[in-house]
Design an enzyme around this catalytic site. Structure first.
Site, short mmCIF file in Angstrom:
data_model
loop_
_atom_site.label_atom_id
_atom_site.label_comp_id
_atom_site.label_asym_id
_atom_site.label_seq_id
_atom_site.Cartn_x
_atom_site.Cartn_y
_atom_site.Cartn_z
CE LYS A 11 -3.99 -2.29 2.18
NZ LYS A 11 -5.01 -2.22 3.25
CE1 TYR A 51 -9.51 -3.24 0.36
CE2 TYR A 51 -8.49 -1.32 -0.62
CZ TYR A 51 -8.39 -2.48 0.12
OH TYR A 51 -7.17 -2.87 0.63
NE ARG A 87 -6.45 -12.38 5.18
CZ ARG A 87 -7.25 -11.31 5.16
NH1 ARG A 87 -7.16 -10.41 4.17
NH2 ARG A 87 -8.13 -11.12 6.09
CG ASN A 114 -3.86 -2.20 6.76
OD1 ASN A 114 -3.71 -1.84 5.60
ND2 ASN A 114 -4.88 -2.95 7.15
CG HIS A 117 -5.24 -6.44 -0.29
ND1 HIS A 117 -6.44 -6.67 0.34
CD2 HIS A 117 -5.25 -7.21 -1.42
CE1 HIS A 117 -7.15 -7.54 -0.39
NE2 HIS A 117 -6.45 -7.87 -1.46
CD GLU A 128 -8.84 -9.28 -3.73
OE1 GLU A 128 -7.70 -9.68 -3.43
OE2 GLU A 128 -9.69 -8.98 -2.87
P1 RTP Z 1 -7.16 -5.89 3.18
O1 RTP Z 1 -8.42 -6.21 2.43
O2 RTP Z 1 -6.64 -4.50 2.89
O3 RTP Z 1 -6.11 -6.95 3.00
O4 RTP Z 1 -7.46 -5.89 4.74
P2 RTP Z 1 -8.27 -6.98 5.57
O5 RTP Z 1 -8.81 -8.05 4.66
O6 RTP Z 1 -7.40 -7.40 6.68
O7 RTP Z 1 -9.44 -6.08 6.12
P3 RTP Z 1 -10.84 -5.69 5.44
O8 RTP Z 1 -11.91 -5.97 6.42
O9 RTP Z 1 -10.94 -6.28 4.06
O10 RTP Z 1 -10.71 -4.11 5.32
C1 RTP Z 1 -10.07 -3.49 4.21
C2 RTP Z 1 -9.24 -2.32 4.70
O11 RTP Z 1 -10.10 -1.33 5.22
C3 RTP Z 1 -9.49 -0.69 6.33
N1 RTP Z 1 -10.32 -0.84 7.52
N2 RTP Z 1 -10.49 0.13 8.34
N3 RTP Z 1 -11.31 1.72 10.54
C4 RTP Z 1 -11.73 0.46 10.44
O12 RTP Z 1 -12.47 -0.05 11.25
C5 RTP Z 1 -11.29 -0.32 9.31
N4 RTP Z 1 -11.60 -1.58 9.07
C6 RTP Z 1 -10.98 -1.90 7.92
C7 RTP Z 1 -8.15 -1.36 6.56
O13 RTP Z 1 -7.14 -0.56 6.00
C8 RTP Z 1 -8.28 -2.67 5.83
O14 RTP Z 1 -7.03 -3.11 5.38
MG MG Z 2 -9.89 -7.63 2.92
#
Ligand code: RTP
Ligand code: MG
Length: 143
Positions: A11, A51, A87, A114, A117, A128
């Site tokens: 990112k 997203y 992951r 963070n 991804h 994706e």
């Molecule tokens: P990613 O898709 O980026 O790999 O992250 P992830 O699966 O671990 O988390 P996901 O639930 O898919 O969320 C996508 C991205 O959104 C941001 N996020 N912010 N402020 C919040 O509560 C919150 N929750 C998610 C994070 O940057 C996350 O990577």
């Molecule tokens: Mg995700």
């Protein structure tokens, strides 16, 4: 064990901090092979489309703004159980909860920025990968 492909983004925060090589090293140390890669600066439309599953969430606007704030690296990773293996080395979404030694624990500042991804399932990985790469950009490893 199944050989899978998964999709990775380094990112804008991690690219800006010059962590591309360190994160590639984590992939290769974990046995994940990079079979496609490129640098991009996402448009708002590309980030919103990528997203889209989060479009109703309160953090969506901030997420799109962050993902378009600078260049990113996109990669396809190949290896045994690649989706879960990737992951695992990424760590939890919130770096405050990420296990020591994971990419997010070591390179991320906050849940909003963070570092990286990783696809969460084989099906989302396929979607994706196709979002960013054409079939002829993938270079499967034969050795
Ligand atoms: P990613 O898709 O980026 O790999 O992250 P992830 O699966 O671990 O988390 P996901 O639930 O898919 O969320 C996508 C991205 O959104 C941001 N996020 N912010 N402020 C919040 O509560 C919150 N929750 C998610 C994070 O940057 C996350 O990577
Ligand atoms: Mg995700």
């Amino acid at each position: 064990m199944a050989i899978e492909r998964t999709f990775s983004i380094i990112k804008p925060d991690a690219v800006a901090k010059n962590h591309i090589g360190a994160i590639y090293n984590r992939f290769e140390t974990a046995g994940l092979k990079i079979v496609a890669a490129k640098m991009l600066h996402l448009t708002k439309e590309q980030a919103e489309g990528f997203y889209a599953e989060h479009s109703e969430r309160g953090f969506f606007g901030a997420l799109v703004e962050f993902m378009t704030s600078g260049p990113i690296m996109v990669q396809v990773l190949e290896g045994e159980n690649a989706v879960l293996a990737h992951r695992d080395i990424l760590g939890a979404t919130n770096p405050a909860d990420a296990a020591p030694g994971t990419i997010r624990a070591d390179f991320a500042e906050s849940i909003d920025e963070n570092a990286a991804h990783g696809s969460d399932a084989v099906e989302s990985a396929a979607r994706e990968i196709a979002y960013f790469f054409s079939a002829d950009e993938l270079c499967p490893r034969t050795r």
